[in-house]
Design a protein around this motif. Sequence first.
Motif, PDB file in Angstrom:
ATOM      1  N   VAL A 270      -8.431  -8.669  -0.608  1.00 38.38           N
ATOM      2  CA  VAL A 270      -6.984  -8.688  -1.363  1.00 38.38           C
ATOM      3  C   VAL A 270      -6.494  -7.420  -1.364  1.00 38.38           C
ATOM      4  O   VAL A 270      -5.435  -7.049  -1.269  1.00 38.38           O
ATOM      5  CB  VAL A 270      -7.283  -9.458  -2.683  1.00 38.38           C
ATOM      6  CG1 VAL A 270      -6.060  -9.298  -3.701  1.00 38.38           C
ATOM      7  CG2 VAL A 270      -7.604 -10.822  -2.460  1.00 38.38           C
ATOM      8  N   ASN A 271      -7.336  -6.159  -1.948  1.00 36.51           N
ATOM      9  CA  ASN A 271      -6.669  -5.089  -1.958  1.00 36.51           C
ATOM     10  C   ASN A 271      -6.925  -3.862  -1.024  1.00 36.51           C
ATOM     11  O   ASN A 271      -6.682  -2.819  -1.157  1.00 36.51           O
ATOM     12  CB  ASN A 271      -7.605  -4.501  -3.344  1.00 36.51           C
ATOM     13  CG  ASN A 271      -6.707  -5.124  -4.545  1.00 36.51           C
ATOM     14  OD1 ASN A 271      -5.975  -5.501  -4.888  1.00 36.51           O
ATOM     15  ND2 ASN A 271      -7.874  -5.002  -5.534  1.00 36.51           N
ATOM     16  N   MET A 272      -6.983  -4.583   0.181  1.00 38.64           N
ATOM     17  CA  MET A 272      -7.168  -3.785   1.463  1.00 38.64           C
ATOM     18  C   MET A 272      -6.022  -3.058   1.866  1.00 38.64           C
ATOM     19  O   MET A 272      -6.044  -2.346   2.794  1.00 38.64           O
ATOM     20  CB  MET A 272      -7.931  -4.676   2.624  1.00 38.64           C
ATOM     21  CG  MET A 272      -9.397  -4.634   2.593  1.00 38.64           C
ATOM     22  SD  MET A 272     -10.296  -3.094   2.581  1.00 38.64           S
ATOM     23  CE  MET A 272     -10.543  -2.746   0.747  1.00 38.64           C
ATOM     24  N   LYS A 273      -4.899  -3.183   1.157  1.00 35.70           N
ATOM     25  CA  LYS A 273      -3.731  -2.348   1.360  1.00 35.70           C
ATOM     26  C   LYS A 273      -3.955  -1.017   0.933  1.00 35.70           C
ATOM     27  O   LYS A 273      -3.273  -0.084   1.499  1.00 35.70           O
ATOM     28  CB  LYS A 273      -2.608  -2.777   0.448  1.00 35.70           C
ATOM     29  CG  LYS A 273      -2.972  -2.801  -0.947  1.00 35.70           C
ATOM     30  CD  LYS A 273      -1.486  -3.477  -1.542  1.00 35.70           C
ATOM     31  CE  LYS A 273      -1.592  -3.383  -3.219  1.00 35.70           C
ATOM     32  NZ  LYS A 273      -0.448  -3.686  -4.134  1.00 35.70           N
ATOM     33  N   ASP A 274      -5.045  -0.636  -0.070  1.00 35.05           N
ATOM     34  CA  ASP A 274      -5.274   0.629  -0.453  1.00 35.05           C
ATOM     35  C   ASP A 274      -6.218   1.470   0.440  1.00 35.05           C
ATOM     36  O   ASP A 274      -6.859   2.623   0.061  1.00 35.05           O
ATOM     37  CB  ASP A 274      -5.892   0.572  -1.687  1.00 35.05           C
ATOM     38  CG  ASP A 274      -7.459  -0.154  -1.889  1.00 35.05           C
ATOM     39  OD1 ASP A 274      -8.071  -0.461  -0.752  1.00 35.05           O
ATOM     40  OD2 ASP A 274      -7.978   0.218  -2.990  1.00 35.05           O
ATOM     41  N   ASP A 275      -6.546   0.877   1.766  1.00 29.39           N
ATOM     42  CA  ASP A 275      -7.478   1.229   2.572  1.00 29.39           C
ATOM     43  C   ASP A 275      -6.872   2.731   3.400  1.00 29.39           C
ATOM     44  O   ASP A 275      -7.401   3.243   4.359  1.00 29.39           O
ATOM     45  CB  ASP A 275      -7.951   0.340   3.560  1.00 29.39           C
ATOM     46  CG  ASP A 275      -9.326   0.848   4.222  1.00 29.39           C
ATOM     47  OD1 ASP A 275     -10.068   1.483   3.252  1.00 29.39           O
ATOM     48  OD2 ASP A 275      -9.895   0.238   5.109  1.00 29.39           O
ATOM     49  N   MET A 276      -5.712   2.950   2.867  1.00 28.17           N
ATOM     50  CA  MET A 276      -4.793   4.240   3.478  1.00 28.17           C
ATOM     51  C   MET A 276      -4.905   5.185   2.251  1.00 28.17           C
ATOM     52  O   MET A 276      -3.787   5.946   2.526  1.00 28.17           O
ATOM     53  CB  MET A 276      -3.464   3.735   4.252  1.00 28.17           C
ATOM     54  CG  MET A 276      -2.641   2.698   3.665  1.00 28.17           C
ATOM     55  SD  MET A 276      -1.765   3.034   2.259  1.00 28.17           S
ATOM     56  CE  MET A 276      -0.620   3.888   2.639  1.00 28.17           C
ATOM     57  N   GLY A 277      -5.585   4.970   1.493  1.00 29.69           N
ATOM     58  CA  GLY A 277      -5.320   5.904   0.151  1.00 29.69           C
ATOM     59  C   GLY A 277      -5.624   7.361   0.609  1.00 29.69           C
ATOM     60  O   GLY A 277      -4.875   8.261   0.180  1.00 29.69           O
TER      61      GLY A 277
END
Length: 484
Positions: A270-277
Amino acid sequence: MQLKLVDKLKAEALDALIIGVTENQEVIENSELNLSLLKEKQLFEGKTGESFTATVLKEGSIHHLILLGLGSEESFNLTKVIKTLATLIKDQKKKKVATIGIDFSMLSKVTEAGNKLQRQLFSGIAMCDYEFNDYKTDAKPSTLETIEILNNSYNTQAFEEAVLLGETNVFSRMLTNMPANIMTPEKLADLAVSYAEGSQLEIEIKEQNEIEALGMKSYLAVAKGSSNPPKLIVMRHKGDPDSDKVFGFVGKGLTYDSGGLSIKPTASMVNMKDDMGGASAVIAAMGAISKLGLKVNVVGVVAACENMISGISYKPGDIIESMGGKTIYIGNTDAEGRLTLIDAVTYVQKIEGATHVVDIATLTGAAIHCLGSEAAPVVTNNEDFYFAVEKAFEKANEKIWMMPVFDEYKELVKHDQADLTNTAGSPGTITAGLFIGEFAKDIPWVHIDIAGTAFKEKAEGIYSKGGTGSGAIPLVYLAKKMSK
């Protein structure tokens, strides 16, 4: 919201006034609040991070007078003070105030208010105004227009820099928070280009055919399962043409990670949008470095792509090549970030001439088991360079910790069918870092795993729920340190 220093606070023109109060303070100038009575009733004692709010109706207007405890010389804790101050500002936003005043005249009674403290305080104020609600159709704009800070001989340059750093952090968080159906590699590249407009920053976006020509086969193996093509984002700040030193900042840019064929469960996806932190931190930092005009050469590199499933996705058991020449056995397609990073680390050395490299990535879940969400573990091949990076994080009020690197751990990344494996096993944070280190060669290199620090599950202090911008400000401070 505008943040500004003022020589005088006009209480009658403010909706809310926040005053810093020490434990030993007896009176508040120009206020009817009785500190002795508050202490006697145990309503407020001035302890670090403590607060008390009084609401008054005056001439038909509501005003909030807020006391914030600064503690004493022995108990003062800047992190606590900033956290409480941010919470108070957020509370006032909910009350629809337009103007807030801050009077920290008593700060000098408990600590030396030097430039470092001022930057942390002011950037923290700038950072706490952000929340991610861009896609709520009923979202109402904030009524907060201005925060006025009483100027107590503060350094104006430090103030302006702190506001810029706060904005840098907010931009990084905005990038991280955007949903993956919108934040594709192409969108990230477009936003990086627009962010660089009007600055001295050089930016180049390399397309898939150019990435192929460079031989970045490890990066492309991850990217090939997605219908959204990869974008190699290169940002250059040439602040010191006479110097041979070039600092490479490499950020992991997985705009979405499904896990690939080694697919993640839904809860983990679900929160893998943050894998470009890591990418967010690098892009935001590069913009700030350019705006500050730092006398240093820095190249930011982001190998942006998605890790998705299709008929041409790379597979567990594959053996792939890399730009650095080493072959890699794929034990798990969900250990993809390191595969993009090794080619980006090779690129920044081979093509951009980097003499020092920092890579920053939401790389391993093991990082959370190592240090939780308060600090990021680090793997390095050069302690002197690590200590410079550590100092930059400390200056930004962020924490990192150097992990041990034993020879036995280095053996774990090797494989009997290929040069290396992308799944070396426990200790996972260290072996993942050492895998990347195989491509750093002999130059000073620091790997920062921000998997635990890059995202907040709930609002806390200066942070809203979502991306934290972890690493963005420290990278600016590192560049500033290296410019001296």
